[in-house]
Design an enzyme around this catalytic site. Structure first.
Site, short mmCIF file in Angstrom:
data_model
loop_
_atom_site.label_atom_id
_atom_site.label_comp_id
_atom_site.label_asym_id
_atom_site.label_seq_id
_atom_site.Cartn_x
_atom_site.Cartn_y
_atom_site.Cartn_z
N GLY A 295 0.82 -1.19 0.00
CA GLY A 295 0.00 0.00 0.00
C GLY A 295 0.86 1.25 0.00
O GLY A 295 2.06 1.20 0.26
N GLY A 296 0.23 2.37 -0.32
CA GLY A 296 0.95 3.64 -0.28
C GLY A 296 1.36 4.13 -1.65
O GLY A 296 0.94 3.61 -2.69
N GLN A 297 2.21 5.15 -1.67
CA GLN A 297 2.58 5.81 -2.91
C GLN A 297 4.09 5.68 -3.14
O GLN A 297 4.65 4.62 -2.92
CB GLN A 297 2.08 7.26 -2.84
CG GLN A 297 0.56 7.30 -2.60
CD GLN A 297 -0.03 8.69 -2.68
OE1 GLN A 297 0.30 9.48 -3.55
NE2 GLN A 297 -0.95 9.00 -1.77
N THR B 210 8.04 6.04 -2.48
CA THR B 210 8.99 6.25 -1.40
C THR B 210 10.39 5.97 -1.92
O THR B 210 10.57 5.40 -3.00
CB THR B 210 8.68 5.38 -0.18
OG1 THR B 210 9.44 5.84 0.94
CG2 THR B 210 9.00 3.92 -0.43
N ALA C 131 8.66 5.95 7.11
CA ALA C 131 7.55 5.63 6.21
C ALA C 131 7.03 4.23 6.49
O ALA C 131 7.77 3.37 7.01
CB ALA C 131 7.99 5.75 4.76
N CYS D 80 5.45 9.70 -0.50
CA CYS D 80 4.13 9.25 -0.05
C CYS D 80 3.01 10.17 -0.54
O CYS D 80 1.92 10.18 0.04
CB CYS D 80 4.09 9.11 1.47
SG CYS D 80 5.29 7.92 2.09
#
Length: 217
Positions: free
Chosen positions: A76-78, A80, A146, A177
């Protein structure tokens, strides 16, 4: 969060810079083995060469300059960044004996980082609507760690990244992120000359407090 029935998780530190595809392949195999009851839970501490990774919510516009290799990942997430001087903790835990609550697990990862930072006198904080752990610096807030996780067959993988002493200029190729208007920091940037070994010891002690015992492998 703890259960007396939980077995200690394996705790392993991987020396050197680990190519990201090798890390993913290892996690895929270990997660399958944990789900099949053939391996113990594992906390795996690594460092990567400079790379950018894109989570499932990553936006192309947040990759400002592909200065380093970019890897799409199922966490998950954007976007990094990972690189030397950053401690990445891949956490592979079977969640069913821990209540089967993914949100609780993510909260536990945050608490783990907050407690580890407290060992060095750093106050890490959560922020509603902003993933990660933040440090207040005067009128601004900078991200120091993060998080990004995935769960398969009730086993977690991917995990956390704590900035110990990375080259912070490497973050400028992305919007970390997907969060604009805030910076990034590290223990070194905060004036703390802390070794990776000291950070690992703090992480292990804090992990015991939040998730339970581990055994070195």
């Amino acid at each position: 969060m703890l259960s007396d029935r939980l077995k200690p998780a394996d705790w392993q530190v991987r020396e050197g810079l680990l190519p990201y595809p090798e890390a993913v392949a290892f996690m895929e195999a270990r997660v399958a083995a944990i789900a099949d009851g053939k391996a113990a839970d594992l906390v795996w501490l690594v460092e990567h060469p400079p790379i950018y990774t894109a989570g499932t919510s990553a936006k192309d516009s947040d990759l400002l300059e592909a200065r380093f290799p970019v890897f799409k990942t199922g966490r998950g997430g954007q976007f990094t960044y990972h690189g030397p001087g950053q401690r990445v903790g891949y956490v592979m835990l079977y969640l069913r004996p821990r209540g089967g609550d993914v949100r609780r697990f993510v909260h536990g990862l945050e608490e783990w980082l907050i407690r580890a930072l407290a060992h060095f006198g750093v106050k890490g904080e959560r922020r509603e609507g902003r993933v990660g752990i933040w440090v207040v610096r005067g009128t601004r807030e900078d991200k120091i760690a993060a998080l990004g996780v995935r769960v398969r067959r009730w086993v977690t993988f991917h995990g956390v990244a704590l900035n110990v002493a990375p080259d912070l200029s490497h973050f400028t190729g992305i919007v970390p992120c997907g969060i604009r208007g805030h910076g990034v920091t590290s223990l070194a940037d905060l004036g703390l000359g802390v070794s990776m070994t000291e950070v690992d010891a703090a992480l292990r002690e804090a992990f015991h407090e939040v998730f339970g015992p581990t055994r070195l492998v």
